[in-house]
Design an enzyme around this catalytic site. Structure first.
Site, short mmCIF file in Angstrom:
data_model
loop_
_atom_site.label_atom_id
_atom_site.label_comp_id
_atom_site.label_asym_id
_atom_site.label_seq_id
_atom_site.Cartn_x
_atom_site.Cartn_y
_atom_site.Cartn_z
N ASP A 93 -4.69 -0.57 -1.73
CA ASP A 93 -5.83 -0.29 -1.19
C ASP A 93 -6.81 0.07 -2.45
OD1 ASP A 93 -6.96 -0.90 1.34
OD2 ASP A 93 -6.76 1.28 1.95
N ASP A 129 0.87 -1.23 -0.15
CA ASP A 129 0.09 -0.07 0.04
C ASP A 129 0.68 1.24 0.10
OD1 ASP A 129 -2.09 -1.91 0.36
OD2 ASP A 129 -2.82 -1.23 2.15
N LYS A 182 -7.29 -4.61 -2.86
CA LYS A 182 -7.83 -5.29 -1.50
C LYS A 182 -8.73 -4.25 -1.01
CE LYS A 182 -3.76 -4.32 1.28
NZ LYS A 182 -4.53 -3.31 2.13
N HIS A 199 -10.68 1.10 -2.63
CA HIS A 199 -12.09 1.13 -1.93
C HIS A 199 -13.12 1.73 -2.80
CE1 HIS A 199 -10.57 -0.10 1.73
NE2 HIS A 199 -9.82 1.10 1.84
N CYS A 222 -1.58 -2.33 8.02
CA CYS A 222 -1.69 -3.72 6.73
C CYS A 222 -0.31 -4.50 6.76
CB CYS A 222 -1.98 -2.57 5.53
SG CYS A 222 -3.61 -1.89 5.56
N HIS A 248 -17.41 3.35 0.95
CA HIS A 248 -17.24 2.31 1.73
C HIS A 248 -17.38 2.20 3.22
CE1 HIS A 248 -14.38 -1.03 3.14
NE2 HIS A 248 -14.57 -1.63 2.23
#
Length: 197
Positions: A47, A9, A106, A49, A151, A53
């Site tokens: 990441d 990330d 993710k 989203h 993370c 979210h």
């Protein structure tokens, strides 16, 4: 060929000026770039989203960033809106090398957050990374990126639980450190057999 570097990330929203900036987050870029040449396999996570979210504080009236919220899968920290799909904030840091073997996205399911590179926060929905590593015969993982106490730590703990050998390189990580979360997660990782170098 049994080792992989997992870059967690390193995105604009987690770097200075971003929506969820990790202190000195951009300082991981140079050491990570330097490490990449030493690994046959390099995997990056991102990441990713959707807008609105469920982990965003803005989707919970009356709640603010860094409050917690009980979700069907457990307690969730509520974050500022960040890493929204297709946004500049979701893009990798512009100086980061992105010529790795695989990008794992993710956190794209609206109803569940995802810290780990291996599982959503429900701890059952896989990202597909484990299968990729197994089919490549990779057993040893080196983890770097953002943030050490979220993370990176969740990825390291899941990797150990799945039987991988795991090393975290602190020089190439930075932490959010919410109310002592960094110290607690480092202790968790050490107890689970994560090495630090």
């Amino acid at each position: 060929m049994t080792e992989a570097l997992i870059v967690i990330d390193v995105q604009n929203d987690f770097c200075p000026g971003g929506a969820l900036a990790v202190p000195d987050g951009d300082q991981v870029v140079a050491p990570i770039n330097a490490m990449m040449a030493r690994f046959d396999t390099v995997i990056l996570t991102q990441d990713w989203h959707p807008a609105g979210h469920s982990s965003f504080a803005s989707t919970h009236p009356g709640r603010g960033p860094f409050d917690t919220q009980e979700m069907p899968y457990g307690q969730q920290v509520l974050w500022p809106d960040h890493c929204v799909q297709g946004s500049g904030g979701a893009a990798f840091h512009p100086d980061l090398r992105t010529d790795g073997d695989l990008i794992i996205r993710k956190g794209f399911r609206p109803e569940v957050d995802s810290y780990s590179a291996f599982f959503e926060n429900d701890q059952t929905t896989p990202t597909g990374l484990e299968g990729y590593l197994r089919t490549r015969g990779i057993t040893d993982l080196t983890l770097v990126g953002l943030a050490t106490d979220f993370c990176v730590a969740f990825s390291a703990l899941d990797a150990r639980r799945l039987g991988f050998s795991v090393r975290v390189v602190p020089e190439a990580c930075r932490a959010i450190d919410l109310e002592g979360s960094l110290e607690a997660q480092i202790e968790n990782m050490r107890q689970c057999g994560v090495k630090f170098a």
